[in-house]
Scaffold this motif. Sequence first.
Motif, PDB file in Angstrom:
ATOM      1  N   CYS A   1      32.845  45.001  22.334  1.00 18.13           N
ATOM      2  CA  CYS A   1      33.450  45.229  21.472  1.00 18.13           C
ATOM      3  C   CYS A   1      34.602  44.588  21.577  1.00 18.13           C
ATOM      4  CB  CYS A   1      33.761  46.898  21.524  1.00 18.13           C
ATOM      5  SG  CYS A   1      35.170  47.147  22.633  1.00 18.13           S
ATOM      6  N   ALA A   2      35.890  44.602  20.366  1.00 19.60           N
ATOM      7  CA  ALA A   2      36.898  43.320  20.371  1.00 19.60           C
ATOM      8  C   ALA A   2      38.054  44.466  21.350  1.00 19.60           C
ATOM      9  CB  ALA A   2      37.486  43.584  18.586  1.00 19.60           C
ATOM     10  N   ALA A   3      38.042  45.606  21.335  1.00 19.77           N
ATOM     11  CA  ALA A   3      39.105  45.608  21.983  1.00 19.77           C
ATOM     12  C   ALA A   3      38.844  46.023  23.042  1.00 19.77           C
ATOM     13  CB  ALA A   3      38.838  47.973  21.799  1.00 19.77           C
ATOM     14  N   LEU A   4      37.781  45.716  24.291  1.00 20.55           N
ATOM     15  CA  LEU A   4      37.528  45.573  25.960  1.00 20.55           C
ATOM     16  C   LEU A   4      37.580  43.849  25.798  1.00 20.55           C
ATOM     17  CD1 LEU A   4      34.575  47.151  26.364  1.00 20.55           C
ATOM     18  CD2 LEU A   4      36.503  47.522  27.145  1.00 20.55           C
ATOM     19  N   ARG A   5      37.425  43.069  24.381  1.00 22.57           N
ATOM     20  CA  ARG A   5      37.605  41.960  24.924  1.00 22.57           C
ATOM     21  C   ARG A   5      39.757  41.582  24.843  1.00 22.57           C
ATOM     22  NH1 ARG A   5      36.501  40.305  19.745  1.00 22.57           N
ATOM     23  NH2 ARG A   5      34.027  39.704  20.402  1.00 22.57           N
ATOM     24  N   GLY A   6      40.256  41.521  24.433  1.00 19.32           N
ATOM     25  CA  GLY A   6      41.068  42.010  24.287  1.00 19.32           C
ATOM     26  C   GLY A   6      41.348  42.594  25.814  1.00 19.32           C
ATOM     27  N   ARG A   7      41.583  43.162  26.153  1.00 15.55           N
ATOM     28  CA  ARG A   7      41.083  44.230  27.679  1.00 15.55           C
ATOM     29  C   ARG A   7      41.079  42.841  28.640  1.00 15.55           C
ATOM     30  NH1 ARG A   7      43.747  48.728  28.414  1.00 15.55           N
ATOM     31  NH2 ARG A   7      44.306  49.844  27.049  1.00 15.55           N
ATOM     32  N   CYS A   8      39.864  42.452  28.403  1.00 13.34           N
ATOM     33  CA  CYS A   8      39.337  41.828  29.659  1.00 13.34           C
ATOM     34  C   CYS A   8      39.533  40.746  29.990  1.00 13.34           C
ATOM     35  CB  CYS A   8      37.481  42.111  29.140  1.00 13.34           C
ATOM     36  SG  CYS A   8      37.032  43.459  29.872  1.00 13.34           S
ATOM     37  N   SER A   9      40.503  39.793  28.883  1.00 15.30           N
ATOM     38  CA  SER A   9      41.261  38.807  28.443  1.00 15.30           C
ATOM     39  C   SER A   9      43.283  38.587  29.110  1.00 15.30           C
ATOM     40  CB  SER A   9      41.485  37.536  27.062  1.00 15.30           C
ATOM     41  OG  SER A   9      39.662  38.012  26.619  1.00 15.30           O
ATOM     42  N   ALA A  10      43.278  39.899  29.858  1.00 11.01           N
ATOM     43  CA  ALA A  10      44.903  39.890  29.958  1.00 11.01           C
ATOM     44  C   ALA A  10      44.815  38.952  31.547  1.00 11.01           C
ATOM     45  CB  ALA A  10      44.636  41.413  30.180  1.00 11.01           C
ATOM     46  N   ASP A  11      45.983  38.147  30.951  1.00 12.03           N
ATOM     47  CA  ASP A  11      46.973  37.197  32.282  1.00 12.03           C
ATOM     48  C   ASP A  11      46.172  38.038  34.031  1.00 12.03           C
ATOM     49  OD1 ASP A  11      45.925  35.321  30.306  1.00 12.03           O
ATOM     50  OD2 ASP A  11      48.554  35.110  30.333  1.00 12.03           O
ATOM     51  N   ALA A  12      46.614  38.951  33.445  1.00 12.08           N
ATOM     52  CA  ALA A  12      47.156  39.682  35.141  1.00 12.08           C
ATOM     53  C   ALA A  12      45.801  39.809  36.194  1.00 12.08           C
ATOM     54  CB  ALA A  12      47.575  41.021  34.881  1.00 12.08           C
ATOM     55  N   LEU A  13      44.511  40.664  34.472  1.00  8.19           N
ATOM     56  CA  LEU A  13      43.200  40.497  35.331  1.00  8.19           C
ATOM     57  C   LEU A  13      42.640  39.535  36.479  1.00  8.19           C
ATOM     58  CD1 LEU A  13      41.273  42.731  33.035  1.00  8.19           C
ATOM     59  CD2 LEU A  13      41.858  43.623  35.701  1.00  8.19           C
ATOM     60  N   TRP A  14      42.696  38.372  35.527  1.00  8.47           N
ATOM     61  CA  TRP A  14      42.172  37.068  35.701  1.00  8.47           C
ATOM     62  C   TRP A  14      43.354  35.561  36.631  1.00  8.47           C
ATOM     63  CZ3 TRP A  14      37.382  35.901  34.718  1.00  8.47           C
ATOM     64  CH2 TRP A  14      36.864  35.724  33.662  1.00  8.47           C
ATOM     65  N   GLU A  15      44.695  36.484  36.773  1.00  9.76           N
ATOM     66  CA  GLU A  15      45.714  35.687  38.125  1.00  9.76           C
ATOM     67  C   GLU A  15      45.129  36.362  39.444  1.00  9.76           C
ATOM     68  OE1 GLU A  15      47.625  33.884  38.367  1.00  9.76           O
ATOM     69  OE2 GLU A  15      48.600  33.381  36.204  1.00  9.76           O
ATOM     70  N   ARG A  16      44.588  37.600  39.593  1.00  3.72           N
ATOM     71  CA  ARG A  16      43.817  37.602  40.605  1.00  3.72           C
ATOM     72  C   ARG A  16      42.912  37.339  40.830  1.00  3.72           C
ATOM     73  NH1 ARG A  16      41.794  41.937  41.241  1.00  3.72           N
ATOM     74  NH2 ARG A  16      41.162  42.902  42.154  1.00  3.72           N
ATOM     75  N   HIS A  17      41.844  36.681  40.405  1.00  2.00           N
ATOM     76  CA  HIS A  17      40.804  35.921  40.955  1.00  2.00           C
ATOM     77  C   HIS A  17      40.861  34.648  40.749  1.00  2.00           C
ATOM     78  CE1 HIS A  17      37.757  39.310  39.324  1.00  2.00           C
ATOM     79  NE2 HIS A  17      38.423  39.533  38.918  1.00  2.00           N
ATOM     80  N   LEU A  18      42.132  34.126  39.927  1.00  5.33           N
ATOM     81  CA  LEU A  18      42.416  32.823  39.972  1.00  5.33           C
ATOM     82  C   LEU A  18      42.632  32.777  41.495  1.00  5.33           C
ATOM     83  CD1 LEU A  18      42.313  30.535  38.043  1.00  5.33           C
ATOM     84  CD2 LEU A  18      44.899  31.019  38.260  1.00  5.33           C
ATOM     85  N   ARG A  19      43.846  33.357  42.161  1.00  4.83           N
ATOM     86  CA  ARG A  19      44.138  33.823  43.008  1.00  4.83           C
ATOM     87  C   ARG A  19      43.353  33.192  44.303  1.00  4.83           C
ATOM     88  NH1 ARG A  19      48.392  36.541  41.098  1.00  4.83           N
ATOM     89  NH2 ARG A  19      47.600  37.949  41.851  1.00  4.83           N
ATOM     90  N   ALA A  20      41.989  34.146  44.271  1.00  7.25           N
ATOM     91  CA  ALA A  20      41.461  35.246  44.957  1.00  7.25           C
ATOM     92  C   ALA A  20      40.434  33.874  45.436  1.00  7.25           C
ATOM     93  CB  ALA A  20      40.589  35.880  44.658  1.00  7.25           C
ATOM     94  N   LYS A  21      39.858  32.673  44.524  1.00  7.53           N
ATOM     95  CA  LYS A  21      39.447  32.077  44.663  1.00  7.53           C
ATOM     96  C   LYS A  21      39.696  30.601  44.783  1.00  7.53           C
ATOM     97  CE  LYS A  21      35.149  29.844  42.914  1.00  7.53           C
ATOM     98  NZ  LYS A  21      33.592  29.991  42.087  1.00  7.53           N
ATOM     99  N   TRP A  22      40.736  29.959  43.972  1.00 10.49           N
ATOM    100  CA  TRP A  22      41.547  28.586  43.862  1.00 10.49           C
ATOM    101  C   TRP A  22      42.919  28.720  43.706  1.00 10.49           C
ATOM    102  CZ3 TRP A  22      37.464  25.608  41.643  1.00 10.49           C
ATOM    103  CH2 TRP A  22      36.765  25.754  40.936  1.00 10.49           C
ATOM    104  N   GLY A  23      43.458  29.906  45.009  1.00  9.35           N
ATOM    105  CA  GLY A  23      44.430  29.412  44.551  1.00  9.35           C
ATOM    106  C   GLY A  23      45.141  28.729  46.053  1.00  9.35           C
ATOM    107  N   ARG A  24      43.835  28.640  47.075  1.00  3.51           N
ATOM    108  CA  ARG A  24      44.209  27.218  48.294  1.00  3.51           C
ATOM    109  C   ARG A  24      44.187  25.954  47.993  1.00  3.51           C
ATOM    110  NH1 ARG A  24      41.330  25.072  52.068  1.00  3.51           N
ATOM    111  NH2 ARG A  24      39.458  25.830  50.361  1.00  3.51           N
ATOM    112  N   VAL A  25      42.934  25.573  46.247  1.00  2.00           N
ATOM    113  CA  VAL A  25      43.574  24.020  46.125  1.00  2.00           C
ATOM    114  C   VAL A  25      44.206  23.989  45.091  1.00  2.00           C
ATOM    115  CG1 VAL A  25      41.216  24.095  47.104  1.00  2.00           C
ATOM    116  CG2 VAL A  25      41.620  24.623  45.025  1.00  2.00           C
TER     117      VAL A  25
END
Length: 431
Positions: A133-157
């Motif tokens: 839904c639209a409410a979850l779309r905004g929450r699930c696109s939050a930078d804070a959530l994706w920064e964690r995944h970005l650092r975990a997988k891509w932070g080393r490169v």
Amino acid sequence: MLPLLLISTVPAFTLLLVAPATKPCAKLARELGLLALLLATELLRHATAAGSRFLGRDRGARTTMPAPPPPSWPKPPAAALAAVTAGEAAEVTTTPAAADAAALPLLDLPELALDRVLEELSPASLAAMACVCAALRGRCSADALWERHLRAKWGRVLGAAARKEWEAELGARAARACAPRPARRRGWADSLACAWPFSWIAGRWLNKGDFSAAVAAEPAPATVNAPVTAPPADTVAAWYRALECGEFWFPAQVYNREDGHVGFVLSCYDAHLRYDRRTDTFTARYPPHGRKPAKEEDGVQWSRLRSPPVGTPAHDLHASDCLEALRPGDHFEIQWRKNKDFPYGWWYGVVGHQASWNAHEHLCRCHEDDTIVLEFQHYAPGSRWRQTTVSRKDHRETGDETDGFYGGIRKLQTKDEISTWRRFWPADVLN
């Protein structure tokens, strides 16, 4: 009235079929014929809608039986919703307390609890949850959530250079989106359609090009209720998606360029890389060497990548700031290039002793000498690549066209850096 209007379209179609070959007359005839067709279609549509309403009222007058209410579907439990969107199986307990807790809708959870749930989702599950839904779309696109995944997988490169290039890519996309489109010359029928009271004609006539493009660009829905939409371009989620899908080439460095090439053992070169999800490897595109075109290498493993430790471009001399601190036994990496048309690569070595102190290392005073001995111990003793010297006080680029040019030096500060280099140590000593 309607039959007469339909009959009136016959002359227009006749004119369309027998129009003279002259370009102005033919164009006018086609526009008149098409306008007549649109008018007839619009009138038929309105007549059909009016008949349906009339029949509906007639049926409503003849029966008094109320329509059955729509089925009331229970709201999905929060645990079940999270399990379905994450694509994971979940066992639901049947105790009364657990049932009461599971009956709480996901969006009714407290803010901190909902954020904690979303933090536990994998990137794929988080992207699926954004489609609910639209409410979850905004929450699930939050930078804070994706920064964690970005650092975990891509932070080393990923380094500062990769982020800078992504921001430049966003700027280029925005500029292309804001660029004015070439104006389309409007015909006589276009002007008439603008003034026509039926929005169906004007909307489809004037916007047929834009509408087709929008339909072609619309992604296919993942579920019945929620279409899959890409995250906003300026979010970390969009960057993660571009990396994961191989849509963005990012700058990084590759150990042992052209793996298996003896001329690049214990080196690290700048490249632009693109990820391939199917093989979990990368394609590396190296900058051109002299007049040679850029070279690509497929199948580059994660273990051979690193983010650039310094921001010095591949063709620029790195400013050495560690010369006074270098001592025998220190590990370093130094820029080297074959000639001045080539980009630099970084090469691993260890600081050695002066010849006069080799037999008395415990009395060594090499750190007081103006000359630093640099050793590349993976080459055999006596090899011209085994050793070189640089000035401690006034080191710039040194070398010649025969042995290449040595550039800036950086001291390795951590055991992790040293152990990474040592992993690529060749099985046989090189000559």
